[in-house]
Design an enzyme around this catalytic site. Structure first.
Site, PDB file in Angstrom:
ATOM      1  N   TYR A 220      18.155  -1.370  66.406  1.00 41.75           N
ATOM      2  CA  TYR A 220      18.470  -0.490  67.527  1.00 41.75           C
ATOM      3  C   TYR A 220      19.709   0.348  67.202  1.00 41.75           C
ATOM      4  O   TYR A 220      19.759   1.539  67.493  1.00 41.75           O
ATOM      5  CB  TYR A 220      18.679  -1.308  68.798  1.00 41.75           C
ATOM      6  CG  TYR A 220      17.451  -2.098  69.183  1.00 41.75           C
ATOM      7  CD1 TYR A 220      16.363  -1.477  69.783  1.00 41.75           C
ATOM      8  CD2 TYR A 220      17.365  -3.464  68.920  1.00 41.75           C
ATOM      9  CE1 TYR A 220      15.223  -2.198  70.112  1.00 41.75           C
ATOM     10  CE2 TYR A 220      16.234  -4.189  69.254  1.00 41.75           C
ATOM     11  CZ  TYR A 220      15.168  -3.553  69.845  1.00 41.75           C
ATOM     12  OH  TYR A 220      14.039  -4.258  70.157  1.00 41.75           O
TER      13      TYR A 220
ATOM     14  N   ASN B 108       8.168   2.912  75.107  1.00 40.72           N
ATOM     15  CA  ASN B 108       7.245   3.650  74.243  1.00 40.72           C
ATOM     16  C   ASN B 108       5.812   3.498  74.765  1.00 40.72           C
ATOM     17  O   ASN B 108       5.284   2.396  74.804  1.00 40.72           O
ATOM     18  CB  ASN B 108       7.351   3.111  72.814  1.00 40.72           C
ATOM     19  CG  ASN B 108       6.315   3.673  71.879  1.00 40.72           C
ATOM     20  OD1 ASN B 108       5.733   4.722  72.110  1.00 40.72           O
ATOM     21  ND2 ASN B 108       6.066   2.956  70.795  1.00 40.72           N
TER      22      ASN B 108
ATOM     23  N   CYS C 170       7.135   1.059  67.410  1.00 40.25           N
ATOM     24  CA  CYS C 170       8.227   0.304  68.021  1.00 40.25           C
ATOM     25  C   CYS C 170       8.289  -1.125  67.484  1.00 40.25           C
ATOM     26  O   CYS C 170       9.339  -1.769  67.546  1.00 40.25           O
ATOM     27  CB  CYS C 170       8.097   0.317  69.538  1.00 40.25           C
ATOM     28  SG  CYS C 170       6.500  -0.212  70.173  1.00 40.25           S
ATOM     29  N   HIS C 171       7.188  -1.609  66.933  1.00 38.05           N
ATOM     30  CA  HIS C 171       7.158  -2.969  66.389  1.00 38.05           C
ATOM     31  C   HIS C 171       8.014  -3.105  65.141  1.00 38.05           C
ATOM     32  O   HIS C 171       8.314  -4.214  64.713  1.00 38.05           O
ATOM     33  CB  HIS C 171       5.708  -3.389  66.080  1.00 38.05           C
ATOM     34  CG  HIS C 171       5.035  -2.497  65.102  1.00 38.05           C
ATOM     35  ND1 HIS C 171       4.482  -1.276  65.469  1.00 38.05           N
ATOM     36  CD2 HIS C 171       4.829  -2.619  63.779  1.00 38.05           C
ATOM     37  CE1 HIS C 171       3.959  -0.706  64.399  1.00 38.05           C
ATOM     38  NE2 HIS C 171       4.158  -1.502  63.357  1.00 38.05           N
TER      39      HIS C 171
ATOM     40  N   GLU D 129       1.097  -5.275  58.436  1.00 37.94           N
ATOM     41  CA  GLU D 129       1.666  -4.180  57.647  1.00 37.94           C
ATOM     42  C   GLU D 129       2.377  -4.683  56.394  1.00 37.94           C
ATOM     43  O   GLU D 129       2.966  -3.895  55.658  1.00 37.94           O
ATOM     44  CB  GLU D 129       2.684  -3.398  58.485  1.00 37.94           C
ATOM     45  CG  GLU D 129       2.073  -2.592  59.581  1.00 37.94           C
ATOM     46  CD  GLU D 129       3.085  -1.697  60.271  1.00 37.94           C
ATOM     47  OE1 GLU D 129       2.649  -0.714  60.869  1.00 37.94           O
ATOM     48  OE2 GLU D 129       4.315  -1.955  60.212  1.00 37.94           O
TER      49      GLU D 129
END
Length: 152
Positions: free
Chosen positions: A91, A114, A122-123, A149
């Site tokens: 953040y 989001n 956002c993950h 991912e």
């Protein structure tokens, strides 16, 4: 990743969220983000493009977004698009990126708002200590997305 709701307008994707728990509750969460909107259930080319993109098949065009938010939210969501697959941001690093270095809490709020999960990643935002942190659709799903991912 599970069942999802994808919403779009003629201008682009305006919502991507997951169906977690009762379908009715997930639908109410979705509709509450668009007060006064008229919804039509259908499948269209844009939604198929989103699914192709998520399954990592080549998409025939760049997916466009149609999202409303404050200028600060828009800056934050745009910053999320700069986080590469396989990478994390905090953040605080996003706050610095958007030239509001002390606004990491406001960044956290914007990340949480989001409307287009996964496509606006956002993950990929974690706490300063490396903990995954929370996720609107649950930390188990966030962990699953991160693993899909190959983020380490």
């Amino acid at each position: 990743l599970g069942n999802a709701l994808i919403a779009s307008t003629k201008k682009g994707v305006c919502y991507f969220g997951f169906v977690v728990g009762e379908k009715k509750a997930s639908y109410q969460d979705f509709t509450s983000r668009f007060p006064g909107a008229i919804f039509t259930e259908q499948s269209d080319t844009l939604q198929k493009e989103v699914l192709a993109h998520l399954s990592q098949r080549k998409s025939s065009r760049i997916i466009s977004f149609h999202i409303a938010g404050t200028p600060f939210q828009q800056k934050t969501w745009n910053a999320l698009l700069h986080i590469s697959p396989g990478k994390f941001a905090t953040y605080g690093s996003i706050a610095k990126f958007i030239k509001h270095p002390n606004a990491y809490r406001a960044v956290g709020t914007a990340v949480g708002m989001n409307p287009i999960s996964v496509l606006i990643p956002c993950h990929r935002v974690v706490q300063t200590n490396g903990a995954l942190g929370s996720y609107h659709w649950g930390t188990d799903l966030k962990e699953h997305i991160v693993k899909s991912e190959n983020i380490s």
